[in-house]
Design a protein around this motif. Structure first.
Motif, PDB file in Angstrom:
ATOM      1  N   SER A 113      10.823 -21.837  -4.405  1.00 39.47           N
ATOM      2  CA  SER A 113      11.116 -20.805  -5.405  1.00 39.47           C
ATOM      3  C   SER A 113      11.062 -19.443  -4.739  1.00 39.47           C
ATOM      4  CB  SER A 113      10.115 -20.848  -6.569  1.00 39.47           C
ATOM      5  OG  SER A 113       8.803 -20.573  -6.113  1.00 39.47           O
ATOM      6  N   CYS A 114      11.785 -18.490  -5.325  1.00 37.05           N
ATOM      7  CA  CYS A 114      11.783 -17.123  -4.781  1.00 37.05           C
ATOM      8  C   CYS A 114      12.252 -16.168  -5.874  1.00 37.05           C
ATOM      9  CB  CYS A 114      12.691 -17.028  -3.555  1.00 37.05           C
ATOM     10  SG  CYS A 114      12.544 -15.461  -2.658  1.00 37.05           S
ATOM     11  N   ARG A 115      11.445 -15.149  -6.166  1.00 40.05           N
ATOM     12  CA  ARG A 115      11.818 -14.186  -7.197  1.00 40.05           C
ATOM     13  C   ARG A 115      11.133 -12.850  -6.919  1.00 40.05           C
ATOM     14  NH1 ARG A 115       7.404 -16.666 -10.184  1.00 40.05           N
ATOM     15  NH2 ARG A 115       5.981 -15.022 -10.912  1.00 40.05           N
ATOM     16  N   LEU A 116      11.604 -11.823  -7.598  1.00 41.11           N
ATOM     17  CA  LEU A 116      10.982 -10.506  -7.525  1.00 41.11           C
ATOM     18  C   LEU A 116      10.014 -10.345  -8.682  1.00 41.11           C
ATOM     19  CD1 LEU A 116      10.654  -7.581  -6.541  1.00 41.11           C
ATOM     20  CD2 LEU A 116      12.675  -6.995  -7.902  1.00 41.11           C
ATOM     21  N   ASP A 117       8.786  -9.970  -8.360  1.00 38.42           N
ATOM     22  CA  ASP A 117       7.755  -9.722  -9.366  1.00 38.42           C
ATOM     23  C   ASP A 117       7.430  -8.232  -9.345  1.00 38.42           C
ATOM     24  OD1 ASP A 117       5.323 -11.486 -10.881  1.00 38.42           O
ATOM     25  OD2 ASP A 117       4.790  -9.451 -10.279  1.00 38.42           O
ATOM     26  N   ILE A 118       7.583  -7.563 -10.492  1.00 35.84           N
ATOM     27  CA  ILE A 118       7.325  -6.128 -10.578  1.00 35.84           C
ATOM     28  C   ILE A 118       6.043  -5.901 -11.360  1.00 35.84           C
ATOM     29  CG2 ILE A 118       8.177  -3.887 -11.344  1.00 35.84           C
ATOM     30  CD1 ILE A 118      10.999  -4.952 -11.115  1.00 35.84           C
ATOM     31  N   GLU A 183      14.658  -2.837  -5.439  1.00 33.15           N
ATOM     32  CA  GLU A 183      15.279  -3.947  -6.171  1.00 33.15           C
ATOM     33  C   GLU A 183      16.477  -4.491  -5.400  1.00 33.15           C
ATOM     34  OE1 GLU A 183      15.904  -3.940 -10.312  1.00 33.15           O
ATOM     35  OE2 GLU A 183      14.254  -2.583 -10.771  1.00 33.15           O
ATOM     36  N   GLN A 184      17.250  -3.599  -4.786  1.00 36.89           N
ATOM     37  CA  GLN A 184      18.393  -4.051  -3.989  1.00 36.89           C
ATOM     38  C   GLN A 184      17.931  -4.867  -2.786  1.00 36.89           C
ATOM     39  OE1 GLN A 184      20.706  -0.956  -2.075  1.00 36.89           O
ATOM     40  NE2 GLN A 184      22.578  -2.166  -2.222  1.00 36.89           N
ATOM     41  N   LEU A 185      16.867  -4.404  -2.099  1.00 38.68           N
ATOM     42  CA  LEU A 185      16.328  -5.146  -0.961  1.00 38.68           C
ATOM     43  C   LEU A 185      15.824  -6.511  -1.401  1.00 38.68           C
ATOM     44  CD1 LEU A 185      15.394  -5.370   1.978  1.00 38.68           C
ATOM     45  CD2 LEU A 185      13.284  -4.160   1.319  1.00 38.68           C
ATOM     46  N   ALA A 186      15.132  -6.554  -2.536  1.00 37.46           N
ATOM     47  CA  ALA A 186      14.625  -7.836  -3.043  1.00 37.46           C
ATOM     48  C   ALA A 186      15.769  -8.806  -3.324  1.00 37.46           C
ATOM     49  CB  ALA A 186      13.803  -7.607  -4.307  1.00 37.46           C
ATOM     50  N   THR A 191      18.632 -13.757  -2.047  1.00 37.50           N
ATOM     51  CA  THR A 191      19.913 -14.416  -1.801  1.00 37.50           C
ATOM     52  C   THR A 191      19.968 -15.010  -0.396  1.00 37.50           C
ATOM     53  OG1 THR A 191      21.028 -12.916  -3.340  1.00 37.50           O
ATOM     54  CG2 THR A 191      22.408 -14.080  -1.754  1.00 37.50           C
ATOM     55  N   ALA A 192      19.440 -14.287   0.602  1.00 35.21           N
ATOM     56  CA  ALA A 192      19.455 -14.777   1.986  1.00 35.21           C
ATOM     57  C   ALA A 192      18.600 -16.023   2.150  1.00 35.21           C
ATOM     58  CB  ALA A 192      18.977 -13.682   2.930  1.00 35.21           C
ATOM     59  N   LEU A 193      17.451 -16.068   1.479  1.00 34.13           N
ATOM     60  CA  LEU A 193      16.536 -17.197   1.640  1.00 34.13           C
ATOM     61  C   LEU A 193      16.957 -18.415   0.832  1.00 34.13           C
ATOM     62  CD1 LEU A 193      13.043 -15.414   1.571  1.00 34.13           C
ATOM     63  CD2 LEU A 193      14.271 -16.312   3.551  1.00 34.13           C
ATOM     64  N   THR A 194      17.546 -18.192  -0.340  1.00 33.93           N
ATOM     65  CA  THR A 194      17.862 -19.318  -1.226  1.00 33.93           C
ATOM     66  C   THR A 194      19.339 -19.671  -1.273  1.00 33.93           C
ATOM     67  OG1 THR A 194      18.159 -17.905  -3.190  1.00 33.93           O
ATOM     68  CG2 THR A 194      15.915 -18.645  -2.688  1.00 33.93           C
ATOM     69  N   ALA A 196      21.361 -18.332  -3.284  1.00 31.31           N
ATOM     70  CA  ALA A 196      21.753 -18.209  -4.693  1.00 31.31           C
ATOM     71  C   ALA A 196      21.524 -16.775  -5.151  1.00 31.31           C
ATOM     72  CB  ALA A 196      20.951 -19.176  -5.556  1.00 31.31           C
ATOM     73  N   PRO A 197      22.240 -16.328  -6.203  1.00 31.99           N
ATOM     74  CA  PRO A 197      22.014 -14.981  -6.725  1.00 31.99           C
ATOM     75  C   PRO A 197      20.576 -14.804  -7.176  1.00 31.99           C
ATOM     76  CG  PRO A 197      24.027 -15.927  -7.635  1.00 31.99           C
ATOM     77  CD  PRO A 197      23.325 -17.039  -6.921  1.00 31.99           C
ATOM     78  N   ALA A 198      20.062 -13.607  -7.026  1.00 34.85           N
ATOM     79  CA  ALA A 198      18.682 -13.321  -7.409  1.00 34.85           C
ATOM     80  C   ALA A 198      18.525 -13.368  -8.922  1.00 34.85           C
ATOM     81  CB  ALA A 198      18.261 -11.955  -6.876  1.00 34.85           C
ATOM     82  N   PRO A 199      17.483 -14.039  -9.433  1.00 33.22           N
ATOM     83  CA  PRO A 199      17.232 -14.023 -10.876  1.00 33.22           C
ATOM     84  C   PRO A 199      16.691 -12.671 -11.319  1.00 33.22           C
ATOM     85  CG  PRO A 199      15.446 -15.155  -9.737  1.00 33.22           C
ATOM     86  CD  PRO A 199      16.486 -14.813  -8.690  1.00 33.22           C
ATOM     87  N   ALA A 200      16.584 -12.475 -12.612  1.00 34.83           N
ATOM     88  CA  ALA A 200      16.045 -11.224 -13.140  1.00 34.83           C
ATOM     89  C   ALA A 200      14.595 -11.064 -12.703  1.00 34.83           C
ATOM     90  CB  ALA A 200      16.124 -11.220 -14.667  1.00 34.83           C
ATOM     91  N   PRO A 201      14.181  -9.826 -12.375  1.00 31.43           N
ATOM     92  CA  PRO A 201      12.784  -9.611 -11.977  1.00 31.43           C
ATOM     93  C   PRO A 201      11.829  -9.906 -13.114  1.00 31.43           C
ATOM     94  CG  PRO A 201      13.904  -7.509 -12.304  1.00 31.43           C
ATOM     95  CD  PRO A 201      14.959  -8.575 -12.370  1.00 31.43           C
ATOM     96  N   VAL A 202      10.602 -10.269 -12.758  1.00 29.54           N
ATOM     97  CA  VAL A 202       9.568 -10.599 -13.736  1.00 29.54           C
ATOM     98  C   VAL A 202       8.496  -9.517 -13.699  1.00 29.54           C
ATOM     99  CG1 VAL A 202       7.781 -12.255 -14.375  1.00 29.54           C
ATOM    100  CG2 VAL A 202       9.988 -13.063 -13.534  1.00 29.54           C
ATOM    101  N   TYR A 203       8.113  -9.019 -14.874  1.00 29.01           N
ATOM    102  CA  TYR A 203       7.025  -8.053 -14.947  1.00 29.01           C
ATOM    103  C   TYR A 203       5.717  -8.820 -15.059  1.00 29.01           C
ATOM    104  CZ  TYR A 203      10.160  -4.115 -15.297  1.00 29.01           C
ATOM    105  OH  TYR A 203      11.103  -3.159 -15.009  1.00 29.01           O
ATOM    106  N   SER A 204       4.894  -8.777 -13.993  1.00 25.20           N
ATOM    107  CA  SER A 204       3.722  -9.637 -13.894  1.00 25.20           C
ATOM    108  C   SER A 204       2.660  -9.321 -14.928  1.00 25.20           C
ATOM    109  CB  SER A 204       3.097  -9.516 -12.495  1.00 25.20           C
ATOM    110  OG  SER A 204       2.698  -8.174 -12.241  1.00 25.20           O
ATOM    111  N   ASN A 205       2.602  -8.064 -15.415  1.00 26.08           N
ATOM    112  CA  ASN A 205       1.584  -7.715 -16.393  1.00 26.08           C
ATOM    113  C   ASN A 205       2.083  -7.893 -17.822  1.00 26.08           C
ATOM    114  OD1 ASN A 205       3.409  -5.665 -16.485  1.00 26.08           O
ATOM    115  ND2 ASN A 205       1.965  -4.017 -16.094  1.00 26.08           N
TER     116      ASN A 205
END
Length: 330
Positions: A113-118, A183-186, A191-194, A196-205
């Motif tokens: 799995s791979c995602r951006l967590d904000i 966000e662009q870097l994430a 995309t490079a690691l998976t 696949a297109p990056a999913p929507a970021p998740v707000y951890s709090n």
């Protein structure tokens, strides 16, 4: 043995200093041996002496993988770098790609799995009253800051995640260029690691963003958005609710032009619409102006009544001549 008696490392056999012991499930580990373990390894206290010995053997072999690693792509955050060897299908996340740092070389196929967590923090803004006391604004005002973390799940014998931050210092809510860059870097890293297109970021709090650009399945109360969003003031595209400006496709608007399957309370519309003020065409309900084709009109007279008469051109008149075409009253 006394509480402060020096112990020996069960890995290398060396004496352990007073504050240098790292407890294992069934023994002791010195700082020097502990520094050789993977930086992603988090289960040291629940590991046995045999577990640590096996991992240190793996870490020695990993140095060979580092030496033969060929960087074909690299993505640089503030501290961490993501290195990819496309020829061998390998990657690493580290400060440097060197044998001394010995970053773990992991197959791309091991990624689960791979995602951006904000992580969003907010601090209420206050002001001083005439007595010097801190007071809250009404309604309350907040200052926001953000941290950007890649949540990377992997399937390896020694660790199952490689989470890392893209930024060193929290990004303030007015630093919109930085926010967009992270966000662009994430998205590029995901995309490079998976592949696949990056999913929507998740707000951890669990908080909801109330002010800056977002993309994909988000709610925003002030700035442009794209895709499946609710916005209360600026242009939007696709499956949106807007209370003030132009929209296209499956929208509700209370003031400006729309096209297709819309409810509008003020201006021109086309196709399957309800309008309360201006011209419409085709299967429409209008409460005030001219309509064409299968329409209901509740305002414009269509038959003569009292002193009025209807001209051959269709206009309703009260004088001796038609006000539109000039024909005399019949």
């Amino acid at each position: 043995m006394g509480l402060f008696d020096k112990k020996n490392c069960d890995i290398c056999g060396e004496k352990i200093g007073l504050l240098g012991n790292r407890k294992l499930d069934d023994g002791n580990l010195c700082k020097n041996c502990a520094s050789k373990l993977s930086p992603w390894f988090e289960e040291r206290r629940h590991s046995t002496v045999e577990d640590i010995k096996r991992q240190l053997e793996y870490r020695e072999k990993n140095k060979n993988a580092v030496r033969s690693f060929s960087i074909t792509r690299e993505f640089s955050a503030d501290r961490y770098h993501v290195f990819i060897d496309d020829n061998k299908g390998l990657f690493a996340v580290a400060f440097n790609m060197s044998e001394q740092d010995n970053p773990d070389i992991v197959p791309l196929s091991a990624i689960t799995s791979c995602r951006l967590d904000i992580d969003e923090q907010r601090v209420e803004e206050e002001y001083k009253d005439q007595d010097g006391e801190s007071r809250s604004y009404v309604p309350p005002r907040y200052n926001y800051s953000y941290d950007y973390k890649i949540k990377l799940g992997v399937n390896t014998p020694w660790f199952d995640d490689m989470d890392f931050k893209l930024n060193t210092f929290s990004v303030k809510d007015h630093e919109r260029a930085k926010m967009m860059n992270y966000e662009q870097l994430a998205n590029q890293i995901i995309t490079a690691l998976t592949g696949a297109p990056a999913p929507a970021p998740v707000y951890s709090n669990g908080m909801m963003n109330q002010g800056y650009p977002q993309q994909g399945n988000m709610m925003n109360q002030g700035y442009p958005q794209q895709s499946n969003m609710m916005n209360q003031g600026y242009p939007q595209q696709s499956n949106m609710m807007n209370q003030g400006y132009q929209q296209q496709g499956g929208m509700m608007n209370q003031g400006y032009p729309q096209q297709g399957g819309m409810i509008n309370q003020g201006y021109q519309q086309q196709g399957g619409m309800m309008n309360q003020g201006y011209p419409q065409q085709g299967n429409m309900m209008n409460q005030g102006y001219q309509q064409q084709g299968g329409m209901m009109n509740q305002n414009t007279p269509q038959q003569a009544s009292g002193d009025t008469w209807v001209c051959a051109c269709g206009a309703t008149n009260t004088g001796a001549f038609c006000e539109y075409c000039g024909s005399p009253k019949p």
